[in-house]
Design a protein around this motif. Sequence first.
Motif, PDB file in Angstrom:
ATOM      1  N   GLY A   1       0.815  -1.209   0.000  1.00 17.12           N
ATOM      2  CA  GLY A   1       0.000   0.000   0.000  1.00 17.12           C
ATOM      3  C   GLY A   1       0.843   1.252   0.000  1.00 17.12           C
ATOM      4  O   GLY A   1       0.522   2.245  -0.673  1.00 17.12           O
ATOM      5  N   ALA A   2       1.956   1.223   0.762  1.00 25.26           N
ATOM      6  CA  ALA A   2       2.845   2.383   0.799  1.00 25.26           C
ATOM      7  C   ALA A   2       3.476   2.619  -0.564  1.00 25.26           C
ATOM      8  O   ALA A   2       3.589   3.763  -1.029  1.00 25.26           O
ATOM      9  N   THR A   3       3.880   1.549  -1.238  1.00 24.27           N
ATOM     10  CA  THR A   3       4.474   1.690  -2.565  1.00 24.27           C
ATOM     11  C   THR A   3       3.470   2.251  -3.557  1.00 24.27           C
ATOM     12  O   THR A   3       3.795   3.126  -4.372  1.00 24.27           O
ATOM     13  N   VAL A   4       2.241   1.767  -3.489  1.00 25.20           N
ATOM     14  CA  VAL A   4       1.191   2.269  -4.381  1.00 25.20           C
ATOM     15  C   VAL A   4       0.965   3.757  -4.146  1.00 25.20           C
ATOM     16  O   VAL A   4       0.851   4.551  -5.097  1.00 25.20           O
ATOM     17  N   LEU A   5       0.899   4.159  -2.892  1.00 24.97           N
ATOM     18  CA  LEU A   5       0.695   5.572  -2.577  1.00 24.97           C
ATOM     19  C   LEU A   5       1.874   6.418  -3.060  1.00 24.97           C
ATOM     20  O   LEU A   5       1.683   7.506  -3.616  1.00 24.97           O
ATOM     21  N   LEU A   6       3.095   5.925  -2.866  1.00 24.82           N
ATOM     22  CA  LEU A   6       4.278   6.664  -3.309  1.00 24.82           C
ATOM     23  C   LEU A   6       4.262   6.881  -4.815  1.00 24.82           C
ATOM     24  O   LEU A   6       4.507   7.994  -5.300  1.00 24.82           O
ATOM     25  N   VAL A   7       3.955   5.822  -5.556  1.00 24.64           N
ATOM     26  CA  VAL A   7       3.896   5.940  -7.018  1.00 24.64           C
ATOM     27  C   VAL A   7       2.759   6.874  -7.439  1.00 24.64           C
ATOM     28  O   VAL A   7       2.908   7.679  -8.361  1.00 24.64           O
TER      29      VAL A   7
ATOM     30  N   VAL B   1       8.325  13.191 -19.779  1.00 25.63           N
ATOM     31  CA  VAL B   1       8.972  11.887 -19.976  1.00 25.63           C
ATOM     32  C   VAL B   1      10.095  11.703 -18.964  1.00 25.63           C
ATOM     33  O   VAL B   1      10.225  10.637 -18.333  1.00 25.63           O
ATOM     34  N   LEU B   2      10.919  12.730 -18.784  1.00 26.20           N
ATOM     35  CA  LEU B   2      12.023  12.638 -17.833  1.00 26.20           C
ATOM     36  C   LEU B   2      11.518  12.457 -16.404  1.00 26.20           C
ATOM     37  O   LEU B   2      12.055  11.653 -15.633  1.00 26.20           O
ATOM     38  N   LEU B   3      10.480  13.210 -16.047  1.00 29.30           N
ATOM     39  CA  LEU B   3       9.888  13.048 -14.719  1.00 29.30           C
ATOM     40  C   LEU B   3       9.293  11.648 -14.556  1.00 29.30           C
ATOM     41  O   LEU B   3       9.410  11.025 -13.492  1.00 29.30           O
ATOM     42  N   GLY B   4       8.663  11.161 -15.614  1.00 30.06           N
ATOM     43  CA  GLY B   4       8.083   9.826 -15.570  1.00 30.06           C
ATOM     44  C   GLY B   4       9.122   8.745 -15.346  1.00 30.06           C
ATOM     45  O   GLY B   4       8.887   7.773 -14.613  1.00 30.06           O
ATOM     46  N   LEU B   5      10.295   8.913 -15.965  1.00 27.49           N
ATOM     47  CA  LEU B   5      11.369   7.939 -15.760  1.00 27.49           C
ATOM     48  C   LEU B   5      11.829   7.941 -14.306  1.00 27.49           C
ATOM     49  O   LEU B   5      12.122   6.897 -13.724  1.00 27.49           O
ATOM     50  N   GLY B   6      11.879   9.143 -13.720  1.00 27.21           N
ATOM     51  CA  GLY B   6      12.256   9.230 -12.314  1.00 27.21           C
ATOM     52  C   GLY B   6      11.221   8.605 -11.401  1.00 27.21           C
ATOM     53  O   GLY B   6      11.563   7.890 -10.447  1.00 27.21           O
ATOM     54  N   VAL B   7       9.960   8.835 -11.702  1.00 32.87           N
ATOM     55  CA  VAL B   7       8.871   8.280 -10.890  1.00 32.87           C
ATOM     56  C   VAL B   7       8.822   6.759 -11.018  1.00 32.87           C
ATOM     57  O   VAL B   7       8.460   6.058 -10.064  1.00 32.87           O
TER      58      VAL B   7
ATOM     59  N   VAL C   1       9.947   0.422  -7.506  1.00 32.02           N
ATOM     60  CA  VAL C   1      10.797  -0.644  -6.987  1.00 32.02           C
ATOM     61  C   VAL C   1      10.520  -0.780  -5.490  1.00 32.02           C
ATOM     62  O   VAL C   1      10.679   0.185  -4.732  1.00 32.02           O
ATOM     63  N   GLY C   2      10.089  -1.964  -5.065  1.00 39.50           N
ATOM     64  CA  GLY C   2       9.612  -2.188  -3.709  1.00 39.50           C
ATOM     65  C   GLY C   2      10.370  -1.518  -2.586  1.00 39.50           C
ATOM     66  O   GLY C   2       9.802  -0.725  -1.819  1.00 39.50           O
ATOM     67  N   PRO C   3      11.681  -1.779  -2.448  1.00 36.83           N
ATOM     68  CA  PRO C   3      12.425  -1.217  -1.320  1.00 36.83           C
ATOM     69  C   PRO C   3      12.487   0.303  -1.287  1.00 36.83           C
ATOM     70  O   PRO C   3      12.717   0.892  -0.228  1.00 36.83           O
ATOM     71  N   VAL C   4      12.282   0.964  -2.435  1.00 40.18           N
ATOM     72  CA  VAL C   4      12.381   2.422  -2.471  1.00 40.18           C
ATOM     73  C   VAL C   4      11.372   3.066  -1.528  1.00 40.18           C
ATOM     74  O   VAL C   4      11.635   4.122  -0.946  1.00 40.18           O
TER      75      VAL C   4
ATOM     76  N   GLU D   1      13.834   9.650   1.952  1.00 42.99           N
ATOM     77  CA  GLU D   1      14.171  10.638   0.929  1.00 42.99           C
ATOM     78  C   GLU D   1      13.266  10.535  -0.280  1.00 42.99           C
ATOM     79  O   GLU D   1      12.972  11.551  -0.927  1.00 42.99           O
ATOM     80  N   ALA D   2      12.822   9.324  -0.614  1.00 42.97           N
ATOM     81  CA  ALA D   2      11.933   9.152  -1.761  1.00 42.97           C
ATOM     82  C   ALA D   2      10.601   9.863  -1.518  1.00 42.97           C
ATOM     83  O   ALA D   2      10.051  10.515  -2.410  1.00 42.97           O
ATOM     84  N   TRP D   3      10.072   9.736  -0.307  1.00 46.48           N
ATOM     85  CA  TRP D   3       8.807  10.387   0.035  1.00 46.48           C
ATOM     86  C   TRP D   3       8.959  11.904   0.064  1.00 46.48           C
ATOM     87  O   TRP D   3       8.127  12.642  -0.472  1.00 46.48           O
ATOM     88  N   ALA D   4      10.036  12.369   0.685  1.00 44.43           N
ATOM     89  CA  ALA D   4      10.273  13.808   0.723  1.00 44.43           C
ATOM     90  C   ALA D   4      10.436  14.361  -0.682  1.00 44.43           C
ATOM     91  O   ALA D   4       9.904  15.422  -1.025  1.00 44.43           O
ATOM     92  N   GLY D   5      11.154  13.628  -1.541  1.00 42.62           N
ATOM     93  CA  GLY D   5      11.391  14.087  -2.905  1.00 42.62           C
ATOM     94  C   GLY D   5      10.127  14.193  -3.729  1.00 42.62           C
ATOM     95  O   GLY D   5       9.916  15.177  -4.454  1.00 42.62           O
ATOM     96  N   VAL D   6       9.265  13.187  -3.630  1.00 44.98           N
ATOM     97  CA  VAL D   6       8.048  13.212  -4.434  1.00 44.98           C
ATOM     98  C   VAL D   6       7.086  14.289  -3.930  1.00 44.98           C
ATOM     99  O   VAL D   6       6.358  14.924  -4.725  1.00 44.98           O
TER     100      VAL D   6
END
Length: 345
Positions: A99-105, A134-140, A145-148, A153-158
């Motif tokens: 669920g956390a991964t889905v929310l992050l994405v 496109v570039l932002l999409g590649l980053g997102v 990836v599960g462990p991310v 930092e991933a949450w703060a960044g998004v």
Amino acid sequence: MTDPAWPGRTVSRALLAGLCALILWGVWTAASGGTAGPGVKAFGDVDLYREIAQRVAAGSDYYAAAIASQLAHGYPTTPFLAVRLPTLTSLHLALGETGATVLLVALGVAGVLAMAVRLDRDGRGRAERIAAVVLLGLGVALLAVGPVAWFHEAWAGVLVLLAIAVHSPRRWWPSVLLALVAVCFRELALPYLVVMAVLAWPQRRREAWAWLAAIGVFAAVLAAHALAVQAAQPPTPVASNGWVEFGGWSFVLACVRTGSLLSALPLAVAAVVVPLALFGWCFAGPLARPVVATCVLLAGALMVVGRPDNTYWGLLFSTVLLAGLAFAPRGLVVSARAAFSRSAG
């Protein structure tokens, strides 16, 4: 930095010289071996965060669980910043890892869509908007990836990406709230709030006070966190070796690589791409000042602070930074014309 035709001769030459200097510095670093990436640990940070969450789920207090786990696996417990804020652990316990991964994405996708709308509103050309998306999409995509989803930092960044995208001089409060949540995940996002407060101060004083208030709220949260960490310390805490390493530009490049799909490419590629992306953002219209100022502040800090195993900090800003490549071609043309034109001011 508000119009693609803004640079005069002096500014254009300075920009091009800075771009070349950063590229040469990075290429030299890559040729000399660069900054080594983080080694593979038998028990890494993600394992630590999962174990802390398991302890809390079993009924333990967050701070007691964090201190116990960090001591058990050789992690420092002091200073207080060695212990993460409980935000991410609480989120994972509420939603589960999937669920956390889905929310992050989902937040990342929302950020990309909001940025597309923002670039259209700012009058950027269709080709640049598509390239940026496109570039932002590649980053997102990396967020899937599960462990991310276990990296603060991933949450703060998004959340910072989304805050940048939805900001408007007339409707700034969603950006303030998103940025406040971002720093509650990771304090490293604080430079964005400072930048926005400074930029708003001259003409939008009410907004500036809102940003300062958000900084004040976070300061109170961080103070409470510090007290809680101190209260949970054992009689003989394990002190950190510190984070001041003076890794220089090579550490910045390593962070951006780790936090993006550039990790699959040689360091020499990042040595060229990262300066070009930062240069490109200078030609992104109204977005130029907040994005460039935030990235420069973060890069400057990373040149001084951060150990070789901290390159995952790049998850905080790599996605936003690399989207600047979309504006680099026009920036190069505009700057070259101004720098070598006899009529340029």
